[in-house]
Enzyme design. Structure first.
Site, PDB file in Angstrom:
ATOM      1  N   HIS A  24      -9.499   4.943   1.295  1.00  0.00           N
ATOM      2  CA  HIS A  24     -10.685   4.104   1.531  1.00  0.00           C
ATOM      3  C   HIS A  24     -11.627   4.150   0.328  1.00  0.00           C
ATOM      4  O   HIS A  24     -11.818   5.200  -0.291  1.00  0.00           O
ATOM      5  CB  HIS A  24     -11.459   4.597   2.756  1.00  0.00           C
ATOM      6  CG  HIS A  24     -10.763   4.290   4.045  1.00  0.00           C
ATOM      7  ND1 HIS A  24     -11.049   3.178   4.799  1.00  0.00           N
ATOM      8  CD2 HIS A  24      -9.764   4.937   4.691  1.00  0.00           C
ATOM      9  CE1 HIS A  24     -10.266   3.159   5.873  1.00  0.00           C
ATOM     10  NE2 HIS A  24      -9.481   4.215   5.835  1.00  0.00           N
ATOM     11  N   GLU A  59      -9.400  -4.591   5.659  1.00  0.00           N
ATOM     12  CA  GLU A  59      -8.306  -3.621   5.745  1.00  0.00           C
ATOM     13  C   GLU A  59      -7.156  -3.977   4.807  1.00  0.00           C
ATOM     14  O   GLU A  59      -6.720  -5.140   4.770  1.00  0.00           O
ATOM     15  CB  GLU A  59      -7.762  -3.567   7.172  1.00  0.00           C
ATOM     16  CG  GLU A  59      -8.648  -2.826   8.124  1.00  0.00           C
ATOM     17  CD  GLU A  59      -7.915  -2.461   9.407  1.00  0.00           C
ATOM     18  OE1 GLU A  59      -6.680  -2.319   9.371  1.00  0.00           O
ATOM     19  OE2 GLU A  59      -8.592  -2.340  10.430  1.00  0.00           O
ATOM     20  N   ARG A  60      -6.651  -2.979   4.127  1.00  0.00           N
ATOM     21  CA  ARG A  60      -5.417  -3.118   3.351  1.00  0.00           C
ATOM     22  C   ARG A  60      -4.317  -3.669   4.269  1.00  0.00           C
ATOM     23  O   ARG A  60      -4.118  -3.163   5.376  1.00  0.00           O
ATOM     24  CB  ARG A  60      -5.025  -1.719   2.835  1.00  0.00           C
ATOM     25  CG  ARG A  60      -3.692  -1.649   2.143  1.00  0.00           C
ATOM     26  CD  ARG A  60      -3.368  -0.245   1.666  1.00  0.00           C
ATOM     27  NE  ARG A  60      -3.150   0.716   2.739  1.00  0.00           N
ATOM     28  CZ  ARG A  60      -2.619   1.932   2.590  1.00  0.00           C
ATOM     29  NH1 ARG A  60      -2.261   2.350   1.385  1.00  0.00           N
ATOM     30  NH2 ARG A  60      -2.480   2.757   3.619  1.00  0.00           N
ATOM     31  N   CYS A  63      -4.139   5.154  11.460  1.00  0.00           N
ATOM     32  CA  CYS A  63      -4.898   4.080  12.117  1.00  0.00           C
ATOM     33  C   CYS A  63      -5.734   4.710  13.223  1.00  0.00           C
ATOM     34  O   CYS A  63      -5.187   5.162  14.240  1.00  0.00           O
ATOM     35  CB  CYS A  63      -3.966   3.009  12.682  1.00  0.00           C
ATOM     36  SG  CYS A  63      -4.871   1.680  13.502  1.00  0.00           S
ATOM     37  N   GLY A  64      -7.036   4.750  13.011  1.00  0.00           N
ATOM     38  CA  GLY A  64      -7.917   5.411  13.972  1.00  0.00           C
ATOM     39  C   GLY A  64      -7.953   4.723  15.321  1.00  0.00           C
ATOM     40  O   GLY A  64      -7.834   5.370  16.370  1.00  0.00           O
ATOM     41  N   ASN A  65      -8.117   3.401  15.322  1.00  0.00           N
ATOM     42  CA  ASN A  65      -8.201   2.699  16.604  1.00  0.00           C
ATOM     43  C   ASN A  65      -6.885   2.779  17.379  1.00  0.00           C
ATOM     44  O   ASN A  65      -6.891   2.933  18.606  1.00  0.00           O
ATOM     45  CB  ASN A  65      -8.600   1.237  16.379  1.00  0.00           C
ATOM     46  CG  ASN A  65     -10.049   1.099  15.964  1.00  0.00           C
ATOM     47  OD1 ASN A  65     -10.911   1.861  16.406  1.00  0.00           O
ATOM     48  ND2 ASN A  65     -10.329   0.148  15.096  1.00  0.00           N
ATOM     49  N   CYS A 117     -12.372  -0.829  12.368  1.00  0.00           N
ATOM     50  CA  CYS A 117     -11.378   0.026  11.708  1.00  0.00           C
ATOM     51  C   CYS A 117     -11.807   1.471  11.931  1.00  0.00           C
ATOM     52  O   CYS A 117     -12.857   1.900  11.431  1.00  0.00           O
ATOM     53  CB  CYS A 117     -11.323  -0.305  10.215  1.00  0.00           C
ATOM     54  SG  CYS A 117     -10.184   0.755   9.302  1.00  0.00           S
ATOM     55  N   GLY A 118     -11.014   2.203  12.691  1.00  0.00           N
ATOM     56  CA  GLY A 118     -11.361   3.589  13.041  1.00  0.00           C
ATOM     57  C   GLY A 118     -11.377   4.504  11.833  1.00  0.00           C
ATOM     58  O   GLY A 118     -12.316   5.291  11.638  1.00  0.00           O
ATOM     59  N   THR A 119     -10.343   4.387  10.985  1.00  0.00           N
ATOM     60  CA  THR A 119     -10.343   5.245   9.792  1.00  0.00           C
ATOM     61  C   THR A 119     -11.460   4.823   8.844  1.00  0.00           C
ATOM     62  O   THR A 119     -12.037   5.660   8.155  1.00  0.00           O
ATOM     63  CB  THR A 119      -8.977   5.199   9.068  1.00  0.00           C
ATOM     64  OG1 THR A 119      -8.602   3.836   8.849  1.00  0.00           O
ATOM     65  CG2 THR A 119      -7.901   5.929   9.859  1.00  0.00           C
ATOM     66  N   GLY A 120     -11.782   3.516   8.833  1.00  0.00           N
ATOM     67  CA  GLY A 120     -12.897   3.047   8.007  1.00  0.00           C
ATOM     68  C   GLY A 120     -14.200   3.681   8.467  1.00  0.00           C
ATOM     69  O   GLY A 120     -15.032   4.080   7.644  1.00  0.00           O
ATOM     70  N   ASN A 142       1.149  -2.438   9.112  1.00  0.00           N
ATOM     71  CA  ASN A 142       0.069  -3.414   8.975  1.00  0.00           C
ATOM     72  C   ASN A 142       0.562  -4.821   9.305  1.00  0.00           C
ATOM     73  O   ASN A 142       1.763  -5.073   9.386  1.00  0.00           O
ATOM     74  CB  ASN A 142      -0.481  -3.388   7.547  1.00  0.00           C
ATOM     75  CG  ASN A 142      -1.551  -2.328   7.365  1.00  0.00           C
ATOM     76  OD1 ASN A 142      -2.283  -2.018   8.307  1.00  0.00           O
ATOM     77  ND2 ASN A 142      -1.647  -1.784   6.166  1.00  0.00           N
TER      78      ASN A 142
HETATM   79  N1  LIG Z   1      -5.068  -1.072   7.264  1.00  0.00           N
HETATM   80  C1  LIG Z   1      -4.996   0.358   7.291  1.00  0.00           C
HETATM   81  C2  LIG Z   1      -4.281   0.876   8.516  1.00  0.00           C
HETATM   82  C3  LIG Z   1      -4.943   0.492   9.825  1.00  0.00           C
HETATM   83  C4  LIG Z   1      -6.351   1.049  10.016  1.00  0.00           C
HETATM   84  C5  LIG Z   1      -6.857   0.803  11.415  1.00  0.00           C
HETATM   85  N2  LIG Z   1      -7.106  -0.502  11.821  1.00  0.00           N
HETATM   86  C6  LIG Z   1      -7.852   1.817  11.900  1.00  0.00           C
HETATM   87  O1  LIG Z   1      -8.393   1.616  12.998  1.00  0.00           O
HETATM   88  O2  LIG Z   1      -8.011   2.856  11.260  1.00  0.00           O
HETATM   89  C7  LIG Z   1      -4.268   0.868   6.034  1.00  0.00           C
HETATM   90  O3  LIG Z   1      -3.516   0.105   5.411  1.00  0.00           O
HETATM   91  O4  LIG Z   1      -4.457   2.038   5.685  1.00  0.00           O
END
Ligand SMILES: N[C@@H](CCC[C@H](N)C(=O)O)C(=O)O
Length: 269
Positions: free
Chosen positions: A150, A199-200, A73-75, A208-211, A64
Site C-alpha cells: 500500500h 485497489e491494485r 484481502c481484509g474485507n 478496502c480492509g487492508t487499505g 483480483n
Molecule cells: N486489491 C488488493 C487485494 C484486495 C484488497 C481488499 N479488497 C481488502 O479488503 O483488503 C491487492 O491487490 O492487494
C-alpha cells in the site's frame, strides 16, 4: 457440472466465494478474471477460493478482478470469518491471520505491518514513512505492507482527489515492482479518518480492509491519530486498532448476499 458459490461483501467490497475444501476447483488467472467480469461473468471485486490447509483451519486464495492472485484481502477475511463462524485461523499468501465472528461484526487479527523498503516492495531504498515521490497533488506517501503493498497519501480532502485518473498511474509506476494499492486519506479527528482506495487489480472499490489497516498504521506512525481509529470508507466504517509493537486488529461487518452456481464448462480454467 455446476459449481456452487456464495456472493458476499464487506461494506460493498464484493466477493464470489467458492468453497473448494471438499471438492477441488481449478482456478487460474484467466478463469478468475472471467468469473469476476461484471458484464459477462458472475461479477465481483475479488474471487475467493477456500481450500484445505495444513497450517490453519482454512486456506483462502484471493484473486483480483483482473485475475491476478494476491496475498491479502481484509474485507474478504471478515466475510470468510462470518462464513466459518466462531474463531478461525486463515492461511493466506500474505501470512496466517485469525478471525473471530461476534455480535458486532467480525474481528480479524491481520498480523504485523512491515515497513522495510524491500518489504513494500519498492524498486530502490527510501524512507517509507515519507516516500520522496509525487504524482501531481499526491505527494510523499507512506509505504506499508499489511500482507499486500500500500501507498498512503494524506490529503486535505480525500473526496476531492481524482483517484480514478491518478490511481492507475500510481498503481503501475515502476517504483512499485509488484504494483500497489493507492489510498487517499484525510484526518477528520484524532481517532477518525476518511479514506478512498484505488485497489491494485480491481480499481475503485466501496471499501478496502487492508487499505484501512495500512492507512490507520500510516496515520499512527506519523502521529496523526491515536492507536485506535474509525476509518470511514465510501461503503461505511471500519475500526482499526494497532497496539504498540503488536498486530493490526480490524473490526467491521460482512454479509452474505446470495447463493448461486455457474456452469464449469462456461469458464474454462
Ligand atoms: N486489491 C488488493 C487485494 C484486495 C484488497 C481488499 N479488497 C481488502 O479488503 O483488503 C491487492 O491487490 O492487494
Amino acid at each position: 457440472m455446476r459449481i456452487p458459490f456464495r456472493k458476499m461483501h464487506g461494506l460493498g467490497n464484493d466477493f464470489v466465494v467458492i468453497d473448494a475444501r471438499e471438492t477441488p476447483v481449478a482456478m487460474t488467472t484467466r478463469r478468475a478474471a472471467a468469473l469476476a467480469d461484471r458484464r459477462t461473468g458472475v461479477g465481483c471485486d475479488q474471487l475467493i477460493v477456500l481450500e484445505p490447509s495444513q497450517a490453519a483451519d482454512v486456506r483462502m486464495r484471493i484473486f483480483n478482478n483482473d485475475g491476478g492472485e494476491v496475498e491479502a484481502c481484509g474485507n474478504a477475511s471478515r466475510a470468510v470469518g462470518l462464513l466459518l463462524g466462531g474463531t478461525n485461523s486463515i492461511e493466506t499468501l500474505g501470512g496466517l491471520i485469525r478471525s473471530e465472528a461476534g455480535e458486532d461484526g467480525v474481528t480479524v487479527d491481520m498480523g504485523l505491518p512491515r515497513f522495510g523498503w524491500q518489504e513494500i516492495p519498492l524498486s530502490y531504498a527510501m524512507d517509507t514513512l515519507e516516500l520522496p515521490l509525487g504524482w501531481e497533488e499526491l505527494e510523499n506517501p507512506v509505504g506499508v505492507n499489511v500482507g499486500n503493498p500500500h501507498a498512503v497519501f494524506f490529503v486535505p480532502d480525500a473526496d476531492a482527489v481524482e483517484l480514478e485518473r491518478l490511481g492507475p498511474i500510481i498503481e503501475n509506476d515502476a517504483v512499485f515492482p509488484e504494483r500497489v494499492n493507492v489510498n487517499v486519506a484525510s484526518v477528520v479527528g484524532p481517532d477518525h479518518l476518511r479514506l478512498r482506495v484505488w485497489e491494485r487489480g480491481a480499481g475503485l472499490t466501496r471499501a478496502c480492509g487492508t487499505g484501512a489497516c495500512a492507512t490507520a498504521v500510516a496515520a499512527m506512525r506519523r502521529k496523526l491519530t491515536g492507536r485506535k481509529v474509525r476509518v470511514d470508507l465510501p461503503g461505511g466504517p471500519l475500526t482499526i486498532a494497532w497496539p504498540e509493537g503488536g498486530s493490526i486488529e480490524m473490526t467491521g461487518p460482512a454479509a452474505l448476499s446470495f447463493e448461486g452456481s455457474f456452469e464449469d464448462a462456461d469458464f474454462p480454467a
